[in-house]
Motif scaffolding. Structure first.
Motif, mmCIF file in Angstrom:
data_model
loop_
_atom_site.group_PDB
_atom_site.id
_atom_site.type_symbol
_atom_site.label_atom_id
_atom_site.label_comp_id
_atom_site.label_asym_id
_atom_site.label_seq_id
_atom_site.Cartn_x
_atom_site.Cartn_y
_atom_site.Cartn_z
ATOM 1 N N LYS A 185 -7.349 5.409 1.369
ATOM 2 C CA LYS A 185 -7.265 5.317 2.833
ATOM 3 C C LYS A 185 -5.842 4.954 3.268
ATOM 4 C CE LYS A 185 -12.113 3.994 3.605
ATOM 5 N NZ LYS A 185 -12.589 4.096 2.221
ATOM 6 N N ILE A 186 -5.221 4.024 2.533
ATOM 7 C CA ILE A 186 -3.856 3.598 2.878
ATOM 8 C C ILE A 186 -2.877 4.759 2.719
ATOM 9 C CG2 ILE A 186 -1.944 2.087 2.214
ATOM 10 C CD1 ILE A 186 -4.084 0.043 1.308
ATOM 11 N N LEU A 187 -3.002 5.509 1.643
ATOM 12 C CA LEU A 187 -2.093 6.635 1.393
ATOM 13 C C LEU A 187 -2.186 7.681 2.501
ATOM 14 C CD1 LEU A 187 -2.508 7.093 -2.466
ATOM 15 C CD2 LEU A 187 -0.419 6.428 -1.266
ATOM 16 N N LEU A 188 -3.400 8.020 2.887
ATOM 17 C CA LEU A 188 -3.570 9.010 3.950
ATOM 18 C C LEU A 188 -3.047 8.480 5.283
ATOM 19 C CD1 LEU A 188 -7.094 10.525 3.172
ATOM 20 C CD2 LEU A 188 -4.876 11.646 2.945
ATOM 21 N N ALA A 189 -3.408 7.238 5.593
ATOM 22 C CA ALA A 189 -2.995 6.656 6.875
ATOM 23 C C ALA A 189 -1.475 6.490 6.954
ATOM 24 C CB ALA A 189 -3.681 5.298 7.073
#
Length: 250
Positions: A185-189
């Protein structure tokens, strides 16, 4: 090994001791679902649990692995047979683990190769435009800080160790899977956020550059989003491998 026979023997001995699956599981530090899985023949106890299990059921290891009570005359022959079966099972497990690792590495390499090949297929776009060191550094920083704040940084690092380390603690494995979920989630965000930041900067400068310069800016703008997608695709086989380990333990 005959897992169903062993499972039926465990169930039989447990019932003779007037124990429920939950009681046996609590005594061994596993869930009743894990005990049920053994008794249904869908898995075997981990090697670290075999001795405590035998002590609780008042049987020996040879009887457990044979799936039946043994007389003194039957004991030597069954012991030799069980040793050979254990060696065979160990070799097959190693082969499966190596196969899983090879598949994971192949997936990662193929993903990286595909992303890198995209610019070469679009003609007129230089591959160097897609290497943004500042963007990579920013994403790594955001990932590390976010995982630290979420108290998942250590579990995230452990996830990669568990791929090669024979970890049997389901709690640790599940924490590692949760950490990977957070990282995805962090990578995409962060990738999308940085792309939007680049877009704002591009509009702010009111770019009136030549077409080639604008194209370079757009390529840079998309870099971090691509990095985020690439990062998630790299983590997918890692998470899948950990989930498989958990299923085998339970």
């Amino acid at each position: 090994m005959e897992q169903k026979k062993i499972g039926s023997f465990i169930a039989q001995q447990r019932k003779e001791k007037q124990m429920t699956q939950k009681q046996l599981g609590e005594a061994l530090g596993v869930s009743d679902k894990t005990v049920s899985k053994w008794e249904c023949g869908n898995g075997l106890p981990d090697i670290s649990i075999i001795m405590p299990l035998c002590n609780l059921l008042e049987i020996n290891v040879n009887e457990l692995l044979s799936g039946e009570s043994l007389t003194q005359e039957e004991y030597p022959g069954k012991a030799e047979e069980n040793i050979m079966n254990l060696i065979k099972d160990s070799e097959e497990t190693k082969k499966r683990n190596i196969k899983d690792i090879i598949i994971s590495i192949t997936w990662i390499v193929a993903t990286v190769a595909f992303i890198i090949s995209l610019p070469a297929q679009t003609g007129g776009i230089h591959i160097g435009w897609y290497f943004d060191l500042y963007g990579i550094a920013a994403m790594v920083f955001l990932l590390a800080v976010s995982l630290h704040i979420s108290d998942a940084l250590k579990d995230f690092g452990s996830a990669f160790v568990f791929l090669f380390h024979n970890e049997k603690d389901t709690a640790k494995l599940e924490n590692a899977v949760s950490a990977i979920d957070i990282a995805e989630k962090i990578l995409l965000a962060s990738g999308i956020f940085l792309s939007l930041f680049y877009l704002v900067m591009l509009l702010w400068t009111g770019a009136t550059e030549e077409l080639n310069i604008i194209t370079i800016n757009i390529a840079v703008l998309l870099d971090t989003t691509l990095y985020g997608i690439l990062g998630v695709m790299v983590l997918i086989p890692v998470k899948g491998r950990l989930k498989k380990i958990i299923r085998n333990i339970q």
